[in-house]
Design a protein around this motif. Sequence first.
Motif, PDB file in Angstrom:
ATOM      1  N   ASP A  93       0.845  -1.193   0.000  1.00  0.00           N
ATOM      2  CA  ASP A  93       0.000   0.000   0.000  1.00  0.00           C
ATOM      3  C   ASP A  93       0.882   1.246   0.000  1.00  0.00           C
ATOM      4  N   TYR A  95      -9.126  -6.231   8.008  1.00  0.00           N
ATOM      5  CA  TYR A  95     -10.279  -6.144   7.113  1.00  0.00           C
ATOM      6  C   TYR A  95     -11.571  -6.186   7.927  1.00  0.00           C
ATOM      7  N   ASN A  98     -14.952  -6.407   1.401  1.00  0.00           N
ATOM      8  CA  ASN A  98     -14.787  -5.477   0.282  1.00  0.00           C
ATOM      9  C   ASN A  98     -13.771  -4.374   0.553  1.00  0.00           C
ATOM     10  N   ASP A  99     -13.157  -4.378   1.730  1.00  0.00           N
ATOM     11  CA  ASP A  99     -12.165  -3.347   2.047  1.00  0.00           C
ATOM     12  C   ASP A  99     -10.986  -3.429   1.087  1.00  0.00           C
ATOM     13  N   SER A 100     -10.513  -2.286   0.655  1.00  0.00           N
ATOM     14  CA  SER A 100      -9.297  -2.246  -0.157  1.00  0.00           C
ATOM     15  C   SER A 100      -8.081  -2.481   0.735  1.00  0.00           C
ATOM     16  N   GLN A 145      -7.329   0.724   2.664  1.00  0.00           N
ATOM     17  CA  GLN A 145      -8.257   0.931   3.777  1.00  0.00           C
ATOM     18  C   GLN A 145      -7.955  -0.023   4.922  1.00  0.00           C
ATOM     19  N   ASP A 202      -4.200  -9.834  -1.578  1.00  0.00           N
ATOM     20  CA  ASP A 202      -4.083  -8.549  -2.264  1.00  0.00           C
ATOM     21  C   ASP A 202      -2.656  -8.303  -2.744  1.00  0.00           C
TER      22      ASP A 202
END
Length: 411
Positions: free
Chosen positions: A137, A147, A151-153, A156, A334
């Motif tokens: 990130d 998380y 759906n959290d990036s 985030q 991710d």
Amino acid sequence: MILLSQILKRLIKQGALTVIDPEGREILFDSGNPGPSVKMRLHTKAVTRKLALFPKLYLGEAYMDGDLTLEDGNIYDLLDLFTRNIGWGKRNPLISFGDFAYRFYWFFNQFNPKSRSLKNVAHHYDLSDDFYDLFLDENRQYSCAYYKTPNDSLEQAQVQKMAHIAAKLALKPGQKVLDIGCGWGGMARFLAENADVKVTGVTLSKNQLGYASEKARQTGLSNKVDYRLTDYRDVTEKFDRIVSVGMFEHVGVPHYKQYFKKVKSILTDDGVALIHTIGTADGPSPTNPWIQKYIFPGGYIPPLSEVTPAIEKAGLYVTDVEILRVHYAETLRDWRKRFMEKLETVREIYDDRFCRMWEFYLAASEVSFRNSGLVVFQIQLSKRLTDLPLTRDYIHEVEEKELNPARVAAE
């Protein structure tokens, strides 16, 4: 191939594996039960012998060297298939002669004096800055994110992780905070900016030190954040709060007592510490030999049963323990997705073997958190029982009202 076939027959109880041997023959190991279906090709007779002898080391090496390739599925699918069938907390068909020999090596390799710690950190963290920017990130948080929804990036979730830890520290304006193993400095900057505290971050990586110091200058936080190239064992001043995220895995079991004694000695009497570390739900066992050799030399993932005795002997109170279960698997998902999307760029920095090594590492780590009993421990410590609120309600209140991740991310 005979010995390896016998091992795979006993192993595959879910899903199916097709192996193409060096002569081009296809051998199917089909459990008849639901699960991943993968086809792999072994290119040399030597690799079939090595996989039977010590699969925990040679599986990764075979993939790195191109001696093992995937015809159907990818390396994540293969590792998912294997770890689902192995499970955790029990003996399995992949226990081999190599495991017994490796235990002797691992016993002595747990010792991490200052000189070895410096070398181990440089091995993994002093890589190209451009490389880590490809999949981490924007704050370069190289640890488990938090998380709150599927759906959290990644961005985030990493801000939520920092806010969650900050809330547990019960910070007050003007306090002095030590960040042991500060990495690229994101946590220290977050605390300094959002909790009005002064933070000292210590690292053994020259690359991380340079990046963190420059980032603090760019964000106008140089007067509130001080990064140092220092071993935690050499810190002598007192701090109101201590935080350590993703560093304890590199301490080594023989040094646990020393670590927590140091934490106690440099905490003020009303101080609080928060240790965030990968842990295992299983009992003590050696570090995976491939990870030890290629990724984290000197690293070790402990169960709570090895950590808490050292805390007790140091004379610290365990005031809170939280287990983050699937959060690191989602983080690694991710990272792996971003890494694979930027694979051609990685090849411009390093060679194909390095790319396959990191693809294997990210995939193996993710499936370990999904299938093999790995978790994350957040252990809160204090020197006295009366310096934190009576209930855990304050964590949520501070996290939502004072360190709201949505507000922080938007600023």
